[in-house]
Design an enzyme around this catalytic site. Structure first.
Site, short mmCIF file in Angstrom:
data_model
loop_
_atom_site.label_atom_id
_atom_site.label_comp_id
_atom_site.label_asym_id
_atom_site.label_seq_id
_atom_site.Cartn_x
_atom_site.Cartn_y
_atom_site.Cartn_z
N HIS A 137 0.84 -1.18 0.00
CA HIS A 137 0.00 0.00 0.00
C HIS A 137 0.88 1.24 0.00
O HIS A 137 1.60 1.48 0.97
CB HIS A 137 -0.86 -0.03 1.27
CG HIS A 137 -2.06 0.84 1.23
ND1 HIS A 137 -2.01 2.20 1.08
CD2 HIS A 137 -3.37 0.53 1.31
CE1 HIS A 137 -3.22 2.69 1.08
NE2 HIS A 137 -4.08 1.70 1.22
N HIS A 151 -2.49 3.07 11.51
CA HIS A 151 -1.56 4.18 11.34
C HIS A 151 -1.48 5.06 12.56
O HIS A 151 -2.48 5.31 13.23
CB HIS A 151 -2.07 5.04 10.15
CG HIS A 151 -1.05 5.98 9.60
ND1 HIS A 151 -1.41 7.11 8.91
CD2 HIS A 151 0.29 5.97 9.63
CE1 HIS A 151 -0.32 7.75 8.53
NE2 HIS A 151 0.73 7.09 8.96
N GLU A 164 -4.36 14.50 10.45
CA GLU A 164 -5.22 14.13 9.34
C GLU A 164 -6.66 14.54 9.61
O GLU A 164 -7.33 13.94 10.45
CB GLU A 164 -5.13 12.62 9.09
CG GLU A 164 -3.71 12.12 8.90
CD GLU A 164 -3.67 10.62 8.63
OE1 GLU A 164 -4.71 10.03 8.34
OE2 GLU A 164 -2.56 10.05 8.74
N TYR A 204 -16.26 5.68 2.16
CA TYR A 204 -14.80 5.64 2.22
C TYR A 204 -14.34 4.21 2.47
O TYR A 204 -14.95 3.47 3.25
CB TYR A 204 -14.32 6.57 3.34
CG TYR A 204 -12.84 6.53 3.59
CD1 TYR A 204 -11.94 6.72 2.54
CD2 TYR A 204 -12.34 6.33 4.87
CE1 TYR A 204 -10.58 6.69 2.78
CE2 TYR A 204 -10.97 6.30 5.11
CZ TYR A 204 -10.10 6.48 4.06
OH TYR A 204 -8.74 6.44 4.28
N HIS A 253 -7.74 13.08 13.17
CA HIS A 253 -6.78 12.27 13.92
C HIS A 253 -5.51 13.11 14.06
O HIS A 253 -4.82 13.38 13.08
CB HIS A 253 -6.51 10.95 13.17
CG HIS A 253 -7.76 10.17 12.90
ND1 HIS A 253 -8.09 9.69 11.65
CD2 HIS A 253 -8.79 9.83 13.72
CE1 HIS A 253 -9.26 9.06 11.72
NE2 HIS A 253 -9.69 9.13 12.96
N HIS A 303 -5.34 5.33 14.24
CA HIS A 303 -6.55 5.26 13.43
C HIS A 303 -6.37 4.19 12.38
O HIS A 303 -5.27 3.64 12.22
CB HIS A 303 -6.87 6.62 12.80
CG HIS A 303 -5.73 7.18 11.98
ND1 HIS A 303 -4.67 7.85 12.55
CD2 HIS A 303 -5.47 7.14 10.65
CE1 HIS A 303 -3.83 8.22 11.61
NE2 HIS A 303 -4.28 7.79 10.44
FE LIG Z 1 -3.44 8.06 8.47
#
Ligand SMILES: [Fe+2]
Length: 489
Positions: A298, A341, A347, A356, A371, A377
């Site tokens: 990713h 993450h 963010e 989403y 966040h 998150h």
């Molecule tokens: Fe993130």
């Protein structure tokens, strides 16, 4: 914007000039731009010459941003400014005081009022860092509007505005011309440019990123090469448009988060011609050309950066505008949703349409999440369990209407009391991760190293979508024989 008077042309269809940061020249009347100089003793048509400087005079040439405006009457002609009381103190540009929290924050869709509220009155500051006074940091706002601005405009001395409509099209009257922007498009209004917002098709809602320092620009592409992501030619700047209209016009001026108002006897949209590189522009997010993994793993979300505001530290932005557009997702033996993450950056996310990819529930169009620095998150429980299933190995499409975005910032924002106390804040947000159960298997062994009796059990776990062995590259299965499938989300 209402009223009668001489206008440079009909407003339909609007015309634009293509390119990012170009030195544009545009005339609503022939030969309205002075020839060979900026400020002749007498301008064509008897216009006033006025420079709008968006950068200090002495910055390097590549950073110079300014435009020369040729207008019927200059912007200096107005009655004195007076402070405006803003309802409920919902607008701010000073975050030296404010609330910090390590908790994940999420808001359900912001409700649109029933009473008439225009774009400016409908702004609610959610969070921000630094202050407009220090020309450092940024602010994030929501806007909800049910009425067009009537003989009123706004000039924002605090910074550059990136407006992301989520519901309802907007027509922007600006000193440089007319723009129309719909959901799935964005518009940038540079610091100080006077503009008014008409609603094109009913109530409107959206997001605003305001940067107190720097300005939006395109990210460098590095090894991606000369093409991909947002192309300069897809950014559209309006041609000159003017109206010569006597009226009782109110110019609002946002200065260190406070609103001031002054009246004048004419429309400020009286620029007959202009040239320069300091002007508003719009961009259709459907033009964004994503670059992504075609084998495994990713990439970081920076791969989806549309616009960035660089800081003085190389590679660290004041803010990035990142989108998560419709696209194929094909990475093999890969957990495809955004990874779990914790980030030194911050963010803020919004959703324009659809669903989403990391949230099955609760993150809705017109809502938001935040966040902050190092706040954990990632995908909710339902998304995780779905993404580890064997059938998640097949090429899939995220859905044509999905469109989320992120404002990613280096300075840690503080949250306004108005946003923390909003009735639509989701106090159960944390619960979307509570159901994440342990898949830990102490007896797990790499493929081919299990005891014979356990190999069958391991295969069974894999068939059911569990077990760490699915992460082994050597065990990766090719795409399904049935070919690509579309995942309806
Ligand atoms: Fe993130």
């Amino acid at each position: 914007m209402k009223g009668e008077g001489m206008k440079s042309e009909d407003t339909e269809p609007l015309r634009y000039m293509s390119g990012f940061g170009n030195e544009f020249s545009t005339e609503a009347l022939p030969d309205a731009l002075p020839k060979g100089q900026n400020n002749p003793r007498v301008c064509p048509y008897g216009l006033y010459a006025e420079q709008l400087s968006g950068s200090a005079f002495t910055v390097p040439r590549r950073s110079q941003r300014r435009s020369w405006l040729y207008r019927i009457r200059p912007s200096v002609t107005h009655e004195p400014f007076h402070p405006l009381n803003f309802p409920a103190e919902t607008l701010t540009a000073d975050f030296t005081q404010g609330v910090v929290t390590p908790n994940q924050l999420r808001w359900r869709p912001f409700s649109i009022p029933s009473e008439p509220v225009d774009f400016v009155r409908g702004m609610l500051t959610i969070c921000g860092a630094g202050s407009a006074a220090s020309k450092s940091g940024f602010a994030v706002h929501m806007y909800t509007a049910t009425a067009s601005m009537e003989d009123t405009c706004l000039a924002n001395a605090d910074g550059e505005l990136l407006i992301v409509p989520q519901q309802g099209g907007l027509r922007l009257f600006t000193e440089m011309g007319l723009l129309e922007v719909a959901p799935r498009e964005v518009v940038v209004v540079p610091r100080g440019v006077r503009f008014a917002v008409d609603l094109m098709d009913g109530p409107a809602r959206g997001y605003i990123l305001e940067v107190f320092q720097g300005s939006f620009t395109l990210p460098d592409l590095g090894p991606i090469g000369a093409n991909g992501l947002a192309s300069p030619r897809d950014f559209l700047t309006p041609v000159a448009w003017f109206e010569e209209r006597a009226c009782n016009f109110t110019v609002m001026h946002k200065f260190e988060g406070q609103l001031f108002a002054a009246t004048q006897a004419f429309s400020p949209f009286n620029v007959v011609a202009w040239h320069g590189n300091y002007a508003p522009y719009k961009y259709d997010l459907a033009r964004f050309c994503p670059v992504n993994a075609v084998s495994f793993d990713h990439p970081d979300p920076s791969i989806f950066t549309v616009l960035t505001v660089p800081s003085d530290t190389p590679g660290v932005s004041v803010a990035d505008f990142v989108i998560f557009p419709p696209r194929w997702t094909v990475a093999q033996h890969t957990f495809r949703p955004p990874y779990y993450h914790r980030n030194v950056m911050n963010e803020f996310m919004g959703l324009i349409t659809g669903m989403y990819e990391a949230k099955r529930d609760g993150f809705l169009p017109g809502g938001a999440s935040l966040h902050l620095c190092m706040t954990p998150h990632g995908p909710d429980t339902a998304t995780f369990e779905s993404a580890i299933r064997p059938d998640a190995e097949q090429p899939a499409h995220l859905g044509r209407d999905t469109l989320a975005f992120m404002f990613e910032t280096s300075q840690t924002p503080r949250v306004t009391p108005a946003a923390l106390g909003a009735t639509n804040i989701d106090r159960d947000y944390y619960k979307c991760w509570v159901g994440l159960k342990s898949h830990f298997d102490r007896d797990w062994r790499p493929a081919g190293q299990q005891p014979a009796a356990e190999a069958g059990a391991d295969a069974e776990r894999e068939r059911q979508g569990g077990g760490g062995a699915a992460n082994g590259v050597e065990r990766a299965a090719p795409a399904g024989a049935n070919g690509p499938v579309t995942v309806a989300r």
